[in-house]
Design an enzyme around this catalytic site. Structure first.
Site, PDB file in Angstrom:
ATOM      1  N   GLY A  35       0.818  -1.217   0.000  1.00 29.14           N
ATOM      2  CA  GLY A  35       0.000   0.000   0.000  1.00 29.14           C
ATOM      3  C   GLY A  35       0.843   1.255   0.000  1.00 29.14           C
ATOM      4  N   ASP A  36       1.948   1.219   0.737  1.00 27.12           N
ATOM      5  CA  ASP A  36       2.880   2.345   0.760  1.00 27.12           C
ATOM      6  C   ASP A  36       3.401   2.631  -0.638  1.00 27.12           C
ATOM      7  OD1 ASP A  36       4.742   4.299   1.960  1.00 27.12           O
ATOM      8  OD2 ASP A  36       6.284   2.795   1.552  1.00 27.12           O
ATOM      9  N   ALA A  37       3.785   1.583  -1.347  1.00 25.12           N
ATOM     10  CA  ALA A  37       4.327   1.746  -2.706  1.00 25.12           C
ATOM     11  C   ALA A  37       3.241   2.213  -3.678  1.00 25.12           C
ATOM     12  CB  ALA A  37       4.939   0.432  -3.185  1.00 25.12           C
TER      13      ALA A  37
END
Length: 146
Positions: A35-37
């Site tokens: 999700g961060d990416a």
């Protein structure tokens, strides 16, 4: 546009012989990792598509929106519009025990940001790009509101 993103994920699955999984069974930290990416890529894409400027300026615009503090503010605004499933993923992410800590955020902000990233990762892995972008847009609107 949506079709080209779907083609990307289908191409990825084909090229590397990847199969669908039950993403509910995955660790919330794993969901937050992807999700961060995914969130970072969306924010970088917005920055590049809205202005052609020096990479340093682009970086400043992006980091203001991808910080744990910003993500914590976004998720607070998004909680009322999350589905039950998304809210459950958020709680799992927020309540997880990350192995790292944020440089410029409180522990609570970092945990809320982890929950936000888990939701984005879950939506990304389920190819729910329209919903993912809808939540990101609402969250960004909340950042602009004092």
């Amino acid at each position: 546009m949506e079709k080209s993103i779907m083609s990307f994920t289908e191409s990825l699955d084909q090229a590397f012989r990847l199969s669908d999984k039950d993403w509910n069974m995955y660790s919330p930290l794993t969901l937050a990792y992807i999700g961060d990416a995914a969130y970072d890529l969306v924010i970088r894409s917005i920055a590049v598509k809205t202005s052609n400027c020096q990479p340093q300026k682009l970086h400043q615009r992006v980091t203001a929106r991808v910080s744990a503090k910003a993500q914590a503010r976004m998720i607070e605004a998004l909680l009322p519009v999350l589905t039950e499933e998304e809210a459950a993923i958020y709680r799992r992410g927020r309540n997880s025990r990350p192995y790292t800590k944020a440089k410029n955020a409180s522990r609570m902000e970092y945990q809320e940001a982890t929950g936000f990233e888990a939701v984005i990762g879950y939506l990304y892995l389920n190819s729910a790009f329209e919903r993912m972008n809808e939540l990101i847009a609402k969250g960004l609107d909340a950042l602009e509101t004092p």
